[in-house]
Design an enzyme around this catalytic site. Structure first.
Site, PDB file in Angstrom:
ATOM      1  N   HIS A  69      27.037  27.548 -26.399  1.00  0.00           N
ATOM      2  CA  HIS A  69      27.172  28.668 -25.474  1.00  0.00           C
ATOM      3  C   HIS A  69      28.628  28.992 -25.166  1.00  0.00           C
ATOM      4  CE1 HIS A  69      22.865  29.211 -23.803  1.00  0.00           C
ATOM      5  NE2 HIS A  69      22.830  28.717 -25.031  1.00  0.00           N
ATOM      6  N   THR A 231       9.566  20.226 -30.938  1.00  0.00           N
ATOM      7  CA  THR A 231       9.117  19.176 -31.852  1.00  0.00           C
ATOM      8  C   THR A 231       8.633  17.974 -31.049  1.00  0.00           C
ATOM      9  OG1 THR A 231      11.317  18.149 -32.013  1.00  0.00           O
ATOM     10  CG2 THR A 231      10.802  19.901 -33.596  1.00  0.00           C
ATOM     11  N   ASP A 238      16.138  16.604 -37.307  1.00  0.00           N
ATOM     12  CA  ASP A 238      15.580  16.650 -38.661  1.00  0.00           C
ATOM     13  C   ASP A 238      15.074  18.066 -38.910  1.00  0.00           C
ATOM     14  OD1 ASP A 238      13.181  16.841 -37.244  1.00  0.00           O
ATOM     15  OD2 ASP A 238      12.603  14.764 -37.618  1.00  0.00           O
TER      16      ASP A 238
END
Length: 309
Positions: A69, A231, A238
């Protein structure tokens, strides 16, 4: 974030009071007068302290976001520094921290402020990017080919205007992503590769308006519990982000409109499919894109930068 109060690492005291937001903004920018060799040694010391911070707090996602950011406000159409935005340390100032897209990042700044205090010769601009790249690497991601020596802006008046960072749910996600990232000088491949960093972290509805309050993957932390992750192993870097978006088999995993479009837009899909199938290819392209992002809008002293390798 509960981890803000767990600053247990070498050379720092957990009992030390955290600075206020106003105090953070008033901290002076670092001098760039040190010799390159001394600067590199101090940067290496800061990197080791970031590693210890990551081990004690599991704050990888928010440090990645901090670096992104600060750099992601860059506008290639503006040639004057620092009006062009980018990786210049301006995100330390209250006025920019209060931009809607930066909700929660004051916690990241408070986490790394003791490292800045210990390594006064390291600029905020460098520390933000050092912390971001180190977090990726320590989470199992690729080695990022970083250079340092970024100069800090001096005052909050030099912060970029609000509205330069991407939104999560725009009416036309593909158009929005291209508008934001093309403004930075990034390509479709780089848009998709950088999106893969969402393999780390969670979205909290109280900050972004997106995601569930908690899921089976986040209800027990680590760190402050809650939020919805992209995830299942949201502290591991990954290619599962791409696999999970493509399959969409788990309602506890977040898919934003700007995530889904990676497999819907014909150009984005080429890279999203590639990264879902080949983690090595993702890592290679991600490392290159992350390094490019970290240099956007930066002014270096010395001009060629400082390498730690």
């Amino acid at each position: 974030m509960a981890v803000v109060h767990r600053l247990l690492r070498r050379g720092l005291s957990a009992a030390s009071p955290l600075p206020s937001l106003q105090e953070l903004g008033r901290r002076p920018a670092s001098s760039s007068a040190a010799a390159a060799g001394d600067a590199a040694a101090e940067l290496r010391g800061a990197r080791e302290d970031v590693k210890q911070l990551l081990k004690s707090t599991s704050c990888h996602p928010i440090l990645v976001r901090l670096g992104w950011h600060d750099a992601g406000t860059y506008d290639k159409n503006i040639t004057e520094w620092p009006k062009c935005g980018g990786a210049n340390g301006s995100l330390r100032f209250e006025i920019e921290l209060k931009h809607a897209a930066n909700a929660g990042l004051v916690n990241a700044l408070k986490l790394i402020q003791p490292i800045k205090d210990k390594h006064a010769g390291v600029t905020y601009a460098d520390l933000f990017q050092l912390a971001s790249a180190t977090a990726i690497e320590e989470a199992g991601g690729p080695k990022i080919p970083m250079i340092y020596g970024r100069v800090d802006v001096a005052a909050p008046e030099q912060c970029p205007p609000e509205g330069r960072l991407p939104a999560a749910g725009p009416p036309s996600p593909a158009e929005h992503l291209r508008e934001v990232f093309y403004r930075m000088g990034l390509s479709d491949k780089e848009i998709v590769a950088l999106s893969g960093a969402h393999t780390l972290g969670r979205s909290r509805p109280e900050r972004s308006g997106w995601g569930k309050p908690e899921t089976k993957y986040t209800k027990n932390g680590p760190g402050a519990p809650g939020g919805q992750s992209w995830t299942s192993q949201w502290l591991k870097f990954d290619n599962s982000y791409f696999k999970d978006i493509k399959e969409r088999r788990d309602e506890d995993l977040l898919v934003l409109p700007t995530d889904a479009v990676l497999f819907e837009d014909s150009s984005f899909k080429i890279y999203a499919e590639k990264y879902a199938a080949d983690q090595d290819a993702f890592f290679e392209d991600y490392a290159e894109a992350h390094a490019k992002l970290s240099n956007l809008g930066a002014k270096f002293d010395p001009p060629k930068g400082i390498s730690l390798e």
